[in-house]
Structure formats: C-alpha cells, structure tokens
Design an enzyme around this catalytic site. Structure first.
Site, PDB file in Angstrom:
ATOM      1  CG  ASP A  73      30.076 -10.407  20.781  1.00 14.80           C
ATOM      2  OD1 ASP A  73      28.981  -9.724  19.559  1.00 14.80           O
ATOM      3  OD2 ASP A  73      30.878 -11.053  20.522  1.00 14.80           O
ATOM      4  N   GLY A  74      28.271  -7.491  23.761  1.00 13.27           N
ATOM      5  CA  GLY A  74      27.590  -7.584  25.068  1.00 13.27           C
ATOM      6  C   GLY A  74      26.885  -6.124  24.927  1.00 13.27           C
ATOM      7  CG  ASP A 177      39.291 -16.896  43.073  1.00 13.51           C
ATOM      8  OD1 ASP A 177      40.249 -17.611  43.862  1.00 13.51           O
ATOM      9  OD2 ASP A 177      40.302 -16.377  42.204  1.00 13.51           O
ATOM     10  CB  ALA A 189      32.086 -14.701  26.171  1.00 17.14           C
TER      11      ALA A 189
END
Length: 293
Positions: A73-74, A177, A189
C-alpha cells in the site's frame, strides 16, 4: 488485446525480488497479448529484460490507459499522488503486508487480470486531500495525500498546541502530540491505529483523530469531505513541527503558521475485479469473525 486498454504501465518497487519477479511475468504476458507496455524507469533499471520501453510516472500517466502497481500500500500511495493527476485506471498487485489498495495476489495473477483486461471489472474514484502551509499569509509549501495529513512534532512525545477551524468556524483548541486528518481510503491505515473510525470508501467525509490529547474528553470526529480545515499553530510551540503527507512527504511548520487542508480536485481511478467486496476485504485483513449462521 481489448480496445479499452492499449497501453499499460508497469510500476514496481525497485530492488524488491518479489516485485521484480511479478513485473517480469506481467511484461511477458502483456506483450504476448499485444499490449504496448511501459515500465517505470526506476524499476526498469533493476530487472533483466531487453528491448523494453521505459517511462517516468508522469509519462505513464500521460500515455497509458492502465497502470499496474506492484508493491505494498505504501508504494501504491506514492504512485497514486502522481497518477491521480491523469485519467488513468490503476490496479495494484500486493507485494506488501495488508494490501487494502492492492487487490491482486501475485500467486494468482494472470486469470484475474485477463478478466479485468476483458472489461470484467469496475472502477471507483478515491479522493485525495491537499495540505498547504502558510506563514505570514504567504504559501510556503504544499503537497497531496491519499491516506492522511498528520500534524505532529518533530520529536517523539512532544506536545504541541493548536486551534482547529472548519470552514472558518472555530471548533476547538488542543494540546496533544498532533492531529490526523484522514480520507476514507486512509481510515484503515494510521488513523485506525490511533483509534479513528473506519470510513467506507464511498463516503464523502474526513476524520479528525487527535493523537494522545491532554484531555479525557477529546474524541475523533467525522466531518463533511468538502470542508476546509484550518489548523493554527500557537506561537508557544517549539520550532520543530511538521505535516506529514502519507508518511512520505514532510512539510516544515513553524509556530504561528497556518495549515490548510481541503479535498484535492484530483481523484484516483481504482480498478477492481468484478467480484471485489470491500466488506470481505475488511473481514480478511482485520481478522474479523465470520457469519455465525
């Protein structure tokens, strides 16, 4: 060869043994079937094929009717940000882990591909988002993302302060954060790992998922996909801030900057096998239970 597809681009992860093996198999099959094949130049340099036609991603987008992306997927995300600028169908062969965007298995590839090339398939449009960083009212940097844009500190476990506006209306201020702004495609994801909701791909929506907020009442929220989001960074933040687009592209952000996020005018045309079932994919990839009866 069908009239629907005449020129096909092959894109794969360079120096990946499995991807290179699949590219070789696809090239042999497609050329035997009479298709013109373009091989993306970065992977073309690593495979042992002669007399091939190489092309950049942009060339493939401009010249091909279909792009087959071999990888995880990346790798698909990186190709998608470029190919979404063109009217080209894209299908993925999974050489990664989960493979939410890559439908075809390298172990059972040719027969499903034959059906797709024969027109037994369907397509869907997946939208992308654009992230822009403004400093003193001037655009400093921008990029697109298919999965998510993430505002975060450059250092681990370093809280930042910011305000969130939706369509120029104040929504909330937060110390956390960071914040994940996810598309439906990206909802399975990074957003999901942070506790965000899963959005089916047909939804016109964005999810905002706080990252370790310094409050007990902060929750993810889903907003209309046509909303324009604005994040204003407090001046008290440290200087090392970032916006990550799909985890690949980093935009530097300074205290006092504004980050604008909206839907991109470009969409990615994903091609699926005719029997593709998104809910079945979820059950399989996430190890959900089967029917009881």
């Amino acid at each position: 060869m069908t009239a629907q597809y005449k020129t096909i681009g092959l894109i794969g992860k360079p120096h990946h043994e499995g991807a290179e093996k699949t590219i070789n198999s696809l090239y042999e099959f497609l050329t035997e079937e009479g298709y013109q094949v373009l091989i993306e130049e970065s992977v073309a340099n690593t495979i042992a094929l002669e007399n091939i036609v190489t092309a950049s991603l942009v060339d493939i987008g401009e010249r091909a009717d279909l792009a087959i992306v071999v990888g995880g997927d990346g790798y698909m995300l990186g190709a998608a940000r470029v190919l979404s600028c063109y009217n080209i169908g894209v299908i993925g062969v999974n050489r990664g882990n989960l493979g939410f965007l890559t439908d075809l298995s390298p172990d059972n590839l040719i027969e499903p591909l034959k059906k797709i090339l024969a027109g037994k398939s369907y397509s869907e449009q997946r939208f992308l988002i654009e992230a822009e960083v403004y400093r003193h009212g001037k655009l400093k940097s921008s990029n697109s993302a298919m999965n998510e844009a993430v505002l975060h500190a450059g250092k681990v476990a370093n809280m930042i302060e910011f305000e969130v506006y939706i369509d120029n209306k104040f929504m909330f201020s937060q110390r956390s954060d960071g914040l994940i702004i996810s598309t439906p495609t990206g909802s399975t994801a990074y957003s999901m790992s942070a506790g965000g909701p899963i959005l089916t791909p047909n939804l016109n929506a964005l999810s905002l998922v706080p990252m370790f907020p310094h409050t007990l009442t902060s929750r993810p929220i889903v907003v209309d996909g046509d909303s324009e989001l604005k994040l204003i960074l407090a001046n008290e933040n440290y200087e090392n801030l970032q916006v990550s687009c799909d985890g690949h592209v980093i935009l530097a952000v300074m205290p006092g900057d504004e980050v604008h996020i909206r839907k991109s005018p470009n969409t990615l045309r994903l091609i699926h096998p005719i029997d593709h079932d998104y809910l079945k994919v979820l059950r399989s990839k996430l190890s959900w239970g089967n029917k009881l009866y």
